[in-house]
Design an enzyme around this catalytic site. Structure first.
Site, PDB file in Angstrom:
ATOM      1  N   ILE A  63       0.955  -1.214  -0.003  1.00 32.84           N
ATOM      2  CA  ILE A  63      -0.035  -0.184  -0.110  1.00 32.84           C
ATOM      3  C   ILE A  63       0.946   1.270  -0.072  1.00 32.84           C
ATOM      4  O   ILE A  63       1.955   1.299   0.495  1.00 32.84           O
ATOM      5  CB  ILE A  63      -0.965  -0.038   1.289  1.00 32.84           C
ATOM      6  N   CYS A  64       0.403   2.037  -0.427  1.00 29.55           N
ATOM      7  CA  CYS A  64       0.927   3.561  -0.741  1.00 29.55           C
ATOM      8  C   CYS A  64      -0.060   4.447  -0.430  1.00 29.55           C
ATOM      9  O   CYS A  64      -0.873   4.159   0.260  1.00 29.55           O
ATOM     10  CB  CYS A  64       1.925   3.781  -1.824  1.00 29.55           C
ATOM     11  N   ALA A  65       0.152   5.869  -1.003  1.00 34.67           N
ATOM     12  CA  ALA A  65      -0.907   6.923  -0.805  1.00 34.67           C
ATOM     13  C   ALA A  65      -2.327   6.734  -1.791  1.00 34.67           C
ATOM     14  O   ALA A  65      -3.177   6.687  -1.132  1.00 34.67           O
ATOM     15  CB  ALA A  65      -0.116   8.365  -0.848  1.00 34.67           C
TER      16      ALA A  65
END
Length: 107
Positions: free
Chosen positions: A60-62
């Site tokens: 996951i990231c932004a």
């Protein structure tokens, strides 16, 4: 590279899924998915030994861009990687809890 939506990710996380957050440390500290370990994209190679080879690694990231790149890279080196579409921004918009200020490194 596989990609899942936030509902699938939430269900997998509730079942003990292994998740890494590839955002930078300041982004991670500002708020991250509970249980997600930090493995900044810029340092991803240094964290490979700590990732499980026998089960999926949710990335996951932004928003989903960095996680897609990271998941593709992880798959290319032999991991079962899954990018989380919508990222932490979508997680927050969906009303899911976040943890702030904790630095739990993947390695």
């Amino acid at each position: 590279m596989r990609e899942v939506d936030l509902d699938v990710f939430a269900a997998e996380l509730a079942q003990g899924a292994f998740a890494i957050d590839v955002r930078e440390p300041d982004e991670y500290a500002a708020g991250h998915v509970p249980g997600a370990r930090t493995a900044p994209l810029s340092e991803l190679g240094a964290h490979l030994a700590a990732l499980p080879a026998d089960r999926p690694v949710y990335v996951i990231c932004a928003s989903g861009n960095r996680s897609a790149w990271a998941a593709e890279h992880l798959e290319n080196v032999g991991f079962q990687a899954v990018s989380v579409a919508g990222g932490t921004s979508g997680w927050v918009r969906g009303g899911h809890p976040v943890v702030r200020g904790t630095d739990v490194r993947a390695s």
